[in-house]
Design an enzyme around this catalytic site. Structure first.
Site, PDB file in Angstrom:
ATOM      1  CG  HIS A   1      -2.097  -0.908   1.036  1.00 13.51           C
ATOM      2  ND1 HIS A   1      -3.336  -0.460   0.654  1.00 13.51           N
ATOM      3  CD2 HIS A   1      -2.199  -2.249   1.141  1.00 13.51           C
ATOM      4  CE1 HIS A   1      -4.146  -1.492   0.541  1.00 13.51           C
ATOM      5  NE2 HIS A   1      -3.477  -2.593   0.830  1.00 13.51           N
TER       6      HIS A   1
ATOM      7  CD  GLN B   1      -3.087   7.418  -9.875  1.00 15.58           C
ATOM      8  OE1 GLN B   1      -3.927   7.385 -10.777  1.00 15.58           O
ATOM      9  NE2 GLN B   1      -1.796   7.522 -10.119  1.00 15.58           N
TER      10      GLN B   1
ATOM     11  CD  GLU C   1      -9.302   2.638  -2.992  1.00 15.24           C
ATOM     12  OE1 GLU C   1      -9.880   1.629  -3.419  1.00 15.24           O
ATOM     13  OE2 GLU C   1      -8.155   2.600  -2.484  1.00 15.24           O
TER      14      GLU C   1
END
Length: 176
Positions: free
Chosen positions: A70, A84, A86
């Site tokens: 992540h 991107q 989110e």
């Protein structure tokens, strides 16, 4: 794009299944690969639970690799399209310079303490809520935060899976 049904996924061979849902866990198609053998799934929720179980049953090293896949929140580097979108929905792509610096400091402190990035399902959350969560969670023990991060990864995956599949009411929405 036509959304998938649980029937579509149950009928998919391994390659097609992984192509369809392999990206719901950030840079970790191994989750879909391992979950495929659990077919048939009774529902999309059943599929998500099976995927979450796959993560829970993985070795701690594999879980750590998943967490480390992540990106940092608010980071202005290359990341998956899903991340991107989110982060943009939460305004993390538009942080003013001072707040960007605050996020970078929090990200660095968090990563130094825990060995993985701060992870939170940020879709449609406010920047203030995210920053407060970062500040609060830095005080967790490593074991508590490891589990919290895995739980957040599963929430993110569930939201991504929801975007790919037919809603509960069965309507076939079209997405550009």
């Amino acid at each position: 794009m036509t959304r998938l049904t649980v029937e579509d996924l149950n009928q998919a061979d391994k390659e097609r299944f992984v192509d369809a849902v392999g990206d719901v866990y950030e840079e970790s198609p191994w989750v879909a690969k391992r979950t495929w053998s659990e077919q048939p799934f009774s529902s999309i929720d059943g599929l998500q639970q099976a995927m979450a179980n796959t993560v829970q049953d993985a070795s701690q090293q594999k879980q750590l690799e998943l967490l480390r896949a992540h990106p940092d929140l608010g980071e202005r580097t290359e990341m998956t399209d899903e991340s991107q979108e989110e982060q943009a929905s939460a305004g993390l792509d538009r942080l003013p310079p001072a707040q960007y610096e605050t996020f970078q400091t929090l990200n660095d402190t968090y990563r130094d303490k825990f060995g993985f990035p701060f992870i939170m399902a940020v879709k449609d959350e406010s920047v203030g809520t995210i920053q407060q969560a970062m500040e609060d969670r830095i005080d967790h023990s490593r074991s508590k935060e490891f589990q919290t991060a895995l739980n957040e990864v599963n929430v993110i995956a569930a939201l991504r899976l929801e975007e790919l599949t037919v809603p509960r009411d069965g309507t076939q929405e079209q997405h550009a």
